[in-house]
Design an enzyme around this catalytic site. Structure first.
Site, PDB file in Angstrom:
ATOM      1  N   ASN A   3       0.870  -1.183   0.000  1.00  0.00           N
ATOM      2  CA  ASN A   3       0.000   0.000   0.000  1.00  0.00           C
ATOM      3  C   ASN A   3       0.902   1.227   0.000  1.00  0.00           C
ATOM      4  O   ASN A   3       1.514   1.538   1.020  1.00  0.00           O
ATOM      5  CB  ASN A   3      -0.892  -0.030   1.254  1.00  0.00           C
ATOM      6  CG  ASN A   3      -1.667   1.263   1.443  1.00  0.00           C
ATOM      7  OD1 ASN A   3      -1.781   2.075   0.529  1.00  0.00           O
ATOM      8  ND2 ASN A   3      -2.195   1.459   2.652  1.00  0.00           N
ATOM      9  N   TRP A   4       0.984   1.877  -1.154  1.00  0.00           N
ATOM     10  CA  TRP A   4       1.925   3.006  -1.272  1.00  0.00           C
ATOM     11  C   TRP A   4       1.382   4.283  -0.648  1.00  0.00           C
ATOM     12  O   TRP A   4       2.076   5.286  -0.591  1.00  0.00           O
ATOM     13  CB  TRP A   4       2.257   3.252  -2.744  1.00  0.00           C
ATOM     14  CG  TRP A   4       3.200   2.224  -3.323  1.00  0.00           C
ATOM     15  CD1 TRP A   4       3.714   1.118  -2.682  1.00  0.00           C
ATOM     16  CD2 TRP A   4       3.750   2.204  -4.646  1.00  0.00           C
ATOM     17  NE1 TRP A   4       4.539   0.432  -3.529  1.00  0.00           N
ATOM     18  CE2 TRP A   4       4.581   1.066  -4.738  1.00  0.00           C
ATOM     19  CE3 TRP A   4       3.622   3.035  -5.752  1.00  0.00           C
ATOM     20  CZ2 TRP A   4       5.289   0.745  -5.901  1.00  0.00           C
ATOM     21  CZ3 TRP A   4       4.322   2.715  -6.914  1.00  0.00           C
ATOM     22  CH2 TRP A   4       5.152   1.580  -6.988  1.00  0.00           C
ATOM     23  N   LYS A   5       0.138   4.270  -0.229  1.00  0.00           N
ATOM     24  CA  LYS A   5      -0.477   5.457   0.394  1.00  0.00           C
ATOM     25  C   LYS A   5      -0.248   6.695  -0.494  1.00  0.00           C
ATOM     26  O   LYS A   5      -0.245   6.589  -1.702  1.00  0.00           O
ATOM     27  CB  LYS A   5       0.075   5.668   1.804  1.00  0.00           C
ATOM     28  CG  LYS A   5       0.042   4.396   2.641  1.00  0.00           C
ATOM     29  CD  LYS A   5       0.299   4.662   4.078  1.00  0.00           C
ATOM     30  CE  LYS A   5       0.357   3.339   4.829  1.00  0.00           C
ATOM     31  NZ  LYS A   5       0.299   3.488   6.259  1.00  0.00           N
ATOM     32  N   HIS A  62      -9.433   1.485   4.995  1.00  0.00           N
ATOM     33  CA  HIS A  62      -8.142   1.610   5.687  1.00  0.00           C
ATOM     34  C   HIS A  62      -8.314   2.544   6.880  1.00  0.00           C
ATOM     35  O   HIS A  62      -9.057   3.531   6.805  1.00  0.00           O
ATOM     36  CB  HIS A  62      -7.084   2.154   4.717  1.00  0.00           C
ATOM     37  CG  HIS A  62      -5.695   2.043   5.265  1.00  0.00           C
ATOM     38  ND1 HIS A  62      -5.221   2.911   6.218  1.00  0.00           N
ATOM     39  CD2 HIS A  62      -4.705   1.152   5.029  1.00  0.00           C
ATOM     40  CE1 HIS A  62      -3.978   2.564   6.541  1.00  0.00           C
ATOM     41  NE2 HIS A  62      -3.645   1.501   5.824  1.00  0.00           N
ATOM     42  N   GLU A  78      -6.558   4.808   7.995  1.00  0.00           N
ATOM     43  CA  GLU A  78      -6.241   6.220   7.735  1.00  0.00           C
ATOM     44  C   GLU A  78      -7.420   6.926   7.076  1.00  0.00           C
ATOM     45  O   GLU A  78      -7.648   8.114   7.305  1.00  0.00           O
ATOM     46  CB  GLU A  78      -4.961   6.316   6.882  1.00  0.00           C
ATOM     47  CG  GLU A  78      -3.730   5.994   7.730  1.00  0.00           C
ATOM     48  CD  GLU A  78      -2.542   5.448   6.971  1.00  0.00           C
ATOM     49  OE1 GLU A  78      -2.528   5.514   5.734  1.00  0.00           O
ATOM     50  OE2 GLU A  78      -1.619   4.926   7.636  1.00  0.00           O
ATOM     51  N   GLU A  81      -5.530  -4.935  10.529  1.00  0.00           N
ATOM     52  CA  GLU A  81      -4.462  -3.958  10.761  1.00  0.00           C
ATOM     53  C   GLU A  81      -4.731  -3.202  12.065  1.00  0.00           C
ATOM     54  O   GLU A  81      -5.498  -2.225  12.067  1.00  0.00           O
ATOM     55  CB  GLU A  81      -4.419  -2.948   9.615  1.00  0.00           C
ATOM     56  CG  GLU A  81      -4.167  -3.556   8.267  1.00  0.00           C
ATOM     57  CD  GLU A  81      -3.571  -2.536   7.304  1.00  0.00           C
ATOM     58  OE1 GLU A  81      -2.471  -2.783   6.819  1.00  0.00           O
ATOM     59  OE2 GLU A  81      -4.178  -1.476   7.099  1.00  0.00           O
ATOM     60  N   GLY A 109       2.677   1.799  10.871  1.00  0.00           N
ATOM     61  CA  GLY A 109       3.731   2.806  10.763  1.00  0.00           C
ATOM     62  C   GLY A 109       4.449   3.114  12.066  1.00  0.00           C
ATOM     63  O   GLY A 109       5.176   4.102  12.146  1.00  0.00           O
ATOM     64  N   SER A 141       3.360  -2.588  10.362  1.00  0.00           N
ATOM     65  CA  SER A 141       4.804  -2.688  10.613  1.00  0.00           C
ATOM     66  C   SER A 141       5.411  -4.027  10.202  1.00  0.00           C
ATOM     67  O   SER A 141       6.318  -4.531  10.871  1.00  0.00           O
ATOM     68  CB  SER A 141       5.117  -2.366  12.082  1.00  0.00           C
ATOM     69  OG  SER A 141       4.777  -1.022  12.368  1.00  0.00           O
ATOM     70  N   GLY A 166       2.725  -1.277   4.324  1.00  0.00           N
ATOM     71  CA  GLY A 166       2.808   0.143   3.998  1.00  0.00           C
ATOM     72  C   GLY A 166       4.245   0.551   3.740  1.00  0.00           C
ATOM     73  O   GLY A 166       4.794   0.353   2.658  1.00  0.00           O
ATOM     74  N   GLY A 167       4.892   1.108   4.751  1.00  0.00           N
ATOM     75  CA  GLY A 167       6.231   1.690   4.620  1.00  0.00           C
ATOM     76  C   GLY A 167       7.236   0.791   3.917  1.00  0.00           C
ATOM     77  O   GLY A 167       7.999   1.253   3.058  1.00  0.00           O
TER      78      GLY A 167
HETATM   79  C1  PEP Z   1      -0.754   0.082   6.136  1.00  0.00           C
HETATM   80  O1  PEP Z   1      -0.884   1.283   6.140  1.00  0.00           O
HETATM   81  O2  PEP Z   1      -1.594  -0.617   5.545  1.00  0.00           O
HETATM   82  C2  PEP Z   1       0.384  -0.488   6.830  1.00  0.00           C
HETATM   83  C3  PEP Z   1       0.314  -1.725   7.194  1.00  0.00           C
HETATM   84  O3  PEP Z   1       1.450   0.354   7.063  1.00  0.00           O
HETATM   85  P1  PEP Z   1       2.878  -0.040   7.699  1.00  0.00           P
HETATM   86  O4  PEP Z   1       3.297  -1.341   7.051  1.00  0.00           O
HETATM   87  O5  PEP Z   1       3.773   1.097   7.345  1.00  0.00           O
HETATM   88  O6  PEP Z   1       2.668  -0.216   9.157  1.00  0.00           O
END
Ligand code: PEP
Length: 252
Positions: free
Chosen positions: A10-12, A93, A95, A164, A170, A209, A230-231
């Site tokens: 997920n590149w956000k 999500h 966010e 999640e 993050g 994470s 994500g990251g």
């Molecule tokens: C996400 O936003 O879906 C996510 C899992 O982010 P991260 O891996 O950065 O925690």
């Protein structure tokens, strides 16, 4: 349901065309890593270009509007995302739930609109730290599933669920492997409650994470069918570290 682990980046709100090189590198490696199903969800602006750069991996959107079209300035419908090259979309999500006040009802409408448009959906759920500390994590996730999962004939085949925990996204923090497995088990039970037998085949991803260093342990958990990342999906190097961990024993 495919038995292959499903690893979705997920590149956000990250990425300009310069990032297409990462997609290309991920796609090239995916050719060797056939034990793993790989996808990325770039921002809307890169869906078309990413689809053109990457032939093998899945391409998804990060959201869609519930309506087919109309006077909704700045929004994108599922059909538009599909037309640009997305075969699935993430919905709900945390966010978006936090930044845009998205309710379970809206998430469900979006999921149903995406499926109607011929796309798969990844429905995200997860508790806050307050919920977990108060012993309410399962109740929160159960409520989110009940309110957010799409309904209708045959929809289960188009659904993936991502668990999640909000406090793990993050932050570098993750639940214990036991807590991850317990929540996946809880989600499985809810999916069977909602969809009957079809619910037993829905993939449940863990997100929060995930990194190359912890991916193997997390992915080995019972009922963990993959990861939403994500990251660590923003560079081919770290994302491939997770994909290789998911492949288990190397590259074929
Ligand atoms: C996400 O936003 O879906 C996510 C899992 O982010 P991260 O891996 O950065 O925690």
């Amino acid at each position: 349901m495919s038995n292959r682990p499903y690893i979705v980046g997920n590149w956000k709100m990250h990425g300009t065309r310069a990032m297409l090189a990462e997609a290309r590198a991920i796609d090239r490696a995916a050719e060797r890593l056939i034990k793993v199903e790989v996808a990325v969800a770039p921002p809307f602006t890169l869906i078309h270009a990413t689809r053109k750069e990457a032939e093998l991996i899945g391409i998804g959107a990060q959201d869609c509007h519930p309506a087919e079209g109309g006077a909704h300035t700045g929004d994108i419908s599922a059909a538009m995302a599909k037309d640009a090259g997305a075969s699935f979309t993430i919905v709900g999500h945390s966010e978006r739930r936090a930044d845009h006040g998205e309710s379970n009802t809206l998430v469900k409408q979006k999921a149903e609109a995406a499926i109607e448009a011929g796309m798969g959906v990844i429905v995200c759920v997860g508790e806050t730290l307050d919920d977990r500390e108060a012993g309410k994590a399962e109740a929160t996730v159960g409520r989110q599933l009940k309110g957010s999962l799409p309904e209708g004939e045959g929809v289960a085949e188009q659904v993936t669920v991502a668990y999640e925990p909000v406090w793990a996204i993050g932050t570098g923090k993750t639940p214990t492997p036991e807590d991850i497995v317990a929540m996946h088990k809880h989600i499985r039970a809810k999916l069977v409650e909602v969809y009957g037998e079809d619910g037993a085949a829905i993939r449940i991803l863990y997100g929060g994470s995930v990194k190359p260093e912890n991916a193997a342990e997390i992915l080995s958990g019972k009922e963990v069918g993959g990861a939403l990342v994500g990251g660590a999906s923003l560079t081919a190097e770290s994302f491939l570290g997770i994909i290789i961990a998911a492949a288990g024993d190397g590259e074929e």
